[in-house]
Design an enzyme around this catalytic site. Structure first.
Site, short mmCIF file in Angstrom:
data_model
loop_
_atom_site.label_atom_id
_atom_site.label_comp_id
_atom_site.label_asym_id
_atom_site.label_seq_id
_atom_site.Cartn_x
_atom_site.Cartn_y
_atom_site.Cartn_z
CE LYS A 1 -10.66 -7.08 51.37
NZ LYS A 1 -10.32 -8.32 52.07
CG ASN B 1 -0.17 -1.75 43.13
OD1 ASN B 1 0.03 -1.44 41.97
ND2 ASN B 1 -0.50 -2.98 43.50
NE ARG C 1 -5.48 7.71 49.91
CZ ARG C 1 -5.78 8.76 49.12
NH1 ARG C 1 -5.95 9.97 49.64
NH2 ARG C 1 -5.92 8.59 47.82
CE1 TYR D 1 3.21 -4.79 57.19
CE2 TYR D 1 1.29 -3.93 56.05
CZ TYR D 1 2.39 -3.74 56.87
OH TYR D 1 2.66 -2.48 57.34
CB ILE D 2 -2.58 -7.36 58.31
CG1 ILE D 2 -2.32 -6.15 57.40
CG2 ILE D 2 -3.32 -6.91 59.57
CD1 ILE D 2 -3.56 -5.55 56.75
CG ASN E 1 1.28 -11.07 48.19
OD1 ASN E 1 2.25 -10.91 47.46
ND2 ASN E 1 0.70 -10.06 48.84
CE1 TYR F 1 -8.63 -6.13 48.37
CE2 TYR F 1 -8.86 -3.74 48.42
CZ TYR F 1 -8.59 -4.93 49.07
OH TYR F 1 -8.30 -4.93 50.41
CB SER G 1 -10.54 -2.35 52.54
OG SER G 1 -9.87 -1.26 51.98
P1 NAD Z 1 -1.11 -10.09 52.26
O1 NAD Z 1 -1.16 -10.33 50.80
O2 NAD Z 1 0.21 -9.85 52.88
O3 NAD Z 1 -1.85 -11.25 53.04
C1 NAD Z 1 -2.93 -11.99 52.49
C2 NAD Z 1 -2.54 -13.46 52.54
O4 NAD Z 1 -3.62 -14.24 51.99
C3 NAD Z 1 -1.29 -13.77 51.74
O5 NAD Z 1 -0.33 -14.38 52.60
C4 NAD Z 1 -1.77 -14.73 50.65
O6 NAD Z 1 -0.78 -15.70 50.36
C5 NAD Z 1 -3.03 -15.32 51.26
N1 NAD Z 1 -4.04 -15.79 50.31
C6 NAD Z 1 -4.58 -15.12 49.26
N2 NAD Z 1 -5.49 -15.90 48.66
C7 NAD Z 1 -5.57 -17.07 49.34
C8 NAD Z 1 -6.32 -18.26 49.20
N3 NAD Z 1 -7.19 -18.43 48.20
N4 NAD Z 1 -6.13 -19.26 50.10
C9 NAD Z 1 -5.23 -19.13 51.11
N5 NAD Z 1 -4.47 -18.02 51.29
C10 NAD Z 1 -4.64 -17.00 50.41
O7 NAD Z 1 -2.09 -8.84 52.55
P2 NAD Z 1 -2.32 -8.01 53.88
O8 NAD Z 1 -1.89 -6.62 53.62
O9 NAD Z 1 -1.80 -8.75 55.05
O10 NAD Z 1 -3.92 -8.00 53.90
C11 NAD Z 1 -4.68 -8.89 54.68
C12 NAD Z 1 -6.13 -8.61 54.44
O11 NAD Z 1 -6.41 -7.25 54.77
C13 NAD Z 1 -6.57 -8.79 52.99
O12 NAD Z 1 -7.86 -9.37 52.97
C14 NAD Z 1 -6.61 -7.39 52.46
O13 NAD Z 1 -7.54 -7.25 51.41
C15 NAD Z 1 -7.06 -6.61 53.68
N6 NAD Z 1 -6.66 -5.20 53.65
C16 NAD Z 1 -5.35 -4.87 53.44
C17 NAD Z 1 -4.99 -3.53 53.39
C18 NAD Z 1 -3.57 -3.13 53.10
O14 NAD Z 1 -3.36 -2.00 52.63
N7 NAD Z 1 -2.57 -3.97 53.37
C19 NAD Z 1 -5.95 -2.53 53.58
C20 NAD Z 1 -7.27 -2.91 53.81
C21 NAD Z 1 -7.61 -4.25 53.84
C1 WQD Z 2 -1.54 6.56 49.27
C2 WQD Z 2 -1.29 7.96 48.76
C3 WQD Z 2 -1.48 8.19 46.37
C4 WQD Z 2 1.97 5.66 45.44
C5 WQD Z 2 -4.85 1.54 48.63
C6 WQD Z 2 -6.09 0.78 48.26
C7 WQD Z 2 -6.95 0.57 49.47
C8 WQD Z 2 -6.16 -0.06 50.63
C9 WQD Z 2 -4.88 0.65 50.87
C10 WQD Z 2 -6.56 -2.44 50.60
C11 WQD Z 2 -2.27 8.40 47.67
C12 WQD Z 2 -0.07 8.46 46.81
C13 WQD Z 2 0.97 6.36 46.08
C14 WQD Z 2 3.01 6.39 44.78
C15 WQD Z 2 1.98 8.46 45.45
N1 WQD Z 2 -5.82 -1.43 50.37
N2 WQD Z 2 0.97 7.73 46.08
N3 WQD Z 2 2.95 7.75 44.82
O1 WQD Z 2 -4.59 4.41 47.30
O2 WQD Z 2 -4.96 5.20 49.68
O3 WQD Z 2 -5.22 2.82 49.14
O4 WQD Z 2 -4.16 0.81 49.65
O5 WQD Z 2 -7.68 -2.48 50.98
O6 WQD Z 2 -8.00 -0.24 49.06
O7 WQD Z 2 -6.81 1.51 47.27
O8 WQD Z 2 -2.97 3.78 49.14
O9 WQD Z 2 -0.52 3.65 49.38
O10 WQD Z 2 -1.55 3.41 47.08
O11 WQD Z 2 -1.59 5.64 48.19
O12 WQD Z 2 1.96 9.67 45.44
O13 WQD Z 2 3.92 5.84 44.19
O14 WQD Z 2 0.00 8.02 48.15
O15 WQD Z 2 -1.86 9.04 45.34
O16 WQD Z 2 -2.51 9.76 47.85
P1 WQD Z 2 -4.48 4.15 48.73
P2 WQD Z 2 -1.59 4.04 48.42
#
Ligand code: NAD
Ligand code: WQD
Length: 330
Positions: A151, A196, A229, A10-11, A34, A147, A123
């Site tokens: 980080k 989630n 958030r 995604y990112i 993923n 998780y 994160s």
């Molecule tokens: P995503 O799952 O869409 O992207 C992560 C990618 O990593 C996936 O395409 C997956 O296939 C790949 N991957 C996982 N394990 C691997 C491995 N062992 N070897 C090669 N590829 C692998 O997730 P995203 O939302 O794009 O997140 C990117 C990064 O940002 C992650 O590290 C995530 O923890 C971090 N992050 C995401 C969020 C969020 O809410 N989306 C928030 C904070 C931090």
């Molecule tokens: C946001 C708000 C919920 C689902 C998570 C990870 C964090 C980061 C981002 C990777 C909260 C509420 C949610 C639902 C709801 N990821 N909610 N109904 O929990 O802030 O963060 O994702 O690093 O590590 O913990 O994000 O989108 O799950 O929730 O009411 O069905 O929405 O209670 O207030 P969160 P979220």
């Protein structure tokens, strides 16, 4: 050349677009656990640029060696990892292996090839339940699930590396809550299985793929009782990586930045904005609090503004419109 791990995610995919549009050369890597190659095709289509992409796993040292031998890599943007909080509680060892061992393998390959720059996807989860909001980068860190611990451990490994090698430079980017999608509708978040996070669940509820959205708690000490958030548009977030890269190309050492907007929105505010902007009904039901959730989490993003010359530009209306535009016909 910049190695982007997790490039089809995604990112990662949105960041590839930013990097290519800025004239940077990239090589992508992902094991597709993923994500899919569709995102890679979309990045090429959106930018009109080709780039090498390896379907490779960070746990596979031979593949990593091949990527580094076949390309002139000078920096790494490291997105690859598993990110589902609930799954990490159920499968902690798998999360530690994939995220931490994968990163260690990557760092070893970088060391073998003299690559000394990394932008790492951390994160806001490393702040756990914060003592105060807005959260500054020097706030205490603590985690509440495996998780989050991956980080924090990786941040520690990168700090140690920067102490051991003064020519190493690292940007630890602590993302808040990324939502939204590319304006074209070609890139976005389409998680496998039951999501989630709030935005993909909200979209599923609107599409009828889920009976209704469950609002987790209306008794928090917030504006309307629901959780608050810091939602940030994925394109703003992607742009932040380019700014962070420029910083570590200039300075040695380790730098930590919050990437958020600095504004907190409640669940009800998000639902109402989504409804208004997209002219749809969001069916929801009020449920008890989700275990582990906290009332209010939002960033103080001023350090990134001062030191990286970056700030989020897109607001909640854009985030809601672009998320829906991407997912509505999928
Ligand atoms: P995503 O799952 O869409 O992207 C992560 C990618 O990593 C996936 O395409 C997956 O296939 C790949 N991957 C996982 N394990 C691997 C491995 N062992 N070897 C090669 N590829 C692998 O997730 P995203 O939302 O794009 O997140 C990117 C990064 O940002 C992650 O590290 C995530 O923890 C971090 N992050 C995401 C969020 C969020 O809410 N989306 C928030 C904070 C931090
Ligand atoms: C946001 C708000 C919920 C689902 C998570 C990870 C964090 C980061 C981002 C990777 C909260 C509420 C949610 C639902 C709801 N990821 N909610 N109904 O929990 O802030 O963060 O994702 O690093 O590590 O913990 O994000 O989108 O799950 O929730 O009411 O069905 O929405 O209670 O207030 P969160 P979220």
């Amino acid at each position: 050349m910049i190695l982007v791990t997790g490039a089809s995610g995604y990112i990662g995919s949105h960041t590839c677009v930013e990097l290519l549009n800025a004239g940077r050369q990239i090589v992508g890597l992902d094991n597709l656990c993923n994500s899919s190659l569709d995102a890679v095709e979309s990045v090429k289509k959106l930018t009109g640029k080709e780039f090498p992409f390896y379907v490779a796993d960070l746990l596979d040292e031979e593949s990593l060696e091949r990527v580094f031998s076949e390309n002139e890599i000078d920096s790494v943007i490291h997105f690859a990892g598993l990110k589902a909080v609930g799954e990490s509680v159920a499968k902690p060892v798998w999360y530690y292996k994939n995220n931490i061992s994968g990163t260690v393998n990557l760092l070893e390959a970088m060391q073998r090839h003299g690559v000394k720059r990394m932008v790492f996807s951390s994160s806001a989860t490393v702040y756990g339940a914060p003592d105060e909001v807005p959260i500054r980068e020097d706030a205490p860190t603590r985690t509440t699930n495996p998780y989050g611990s991956t980080k924090l451990y990786i941040e520690g490994i990168l700090r140690d590396l920067c102490v051991a090698d003064p020519e190493f430079s690292v940007a630890l980017l602590r993302y808040f809550n990324p939502i939204g999608a590319h304006k074209s509708g070609l890139l976005g978040e389409n998680p496998n299985g039951i999501p989630n996070n709030l935005m993909p669940r909200l979209c599923q509820a609107v599409k009828g793929q889920m009976k209704e959205l469950t609002v987790f708690g209306t008794d928090y000490p917030t504006v309307d009782g629901t959780g608050v958030r810091d939602y940030i548009h994925v394109c703003d977030l992607a742009r932040g990586h380019l700014h962070a890269l420029k910083k570590i190309e200039k300075d040695f050492g380790i730098f930590v930045y919050n990437l958020g907007t600095g504004k907190g929105y409640s669940v009800f505010e998000l639902i109402n904005t989504f409804s208004r902007v997209n002219k749809v009904e969001v069916p929801y039901v009020i449920c008890p609090r989700r275990p582990g959730d906290v009332a209010s989490v939002f960033a103080d993003p001023s350090k990134a503004k001062t030191e990286l010359d970056w700030e989020a530009e897109l607001g909640l209306d854009d985030m809601c419109a672009d998320s829906w535009n991407f997912i509505k016909d999928k």
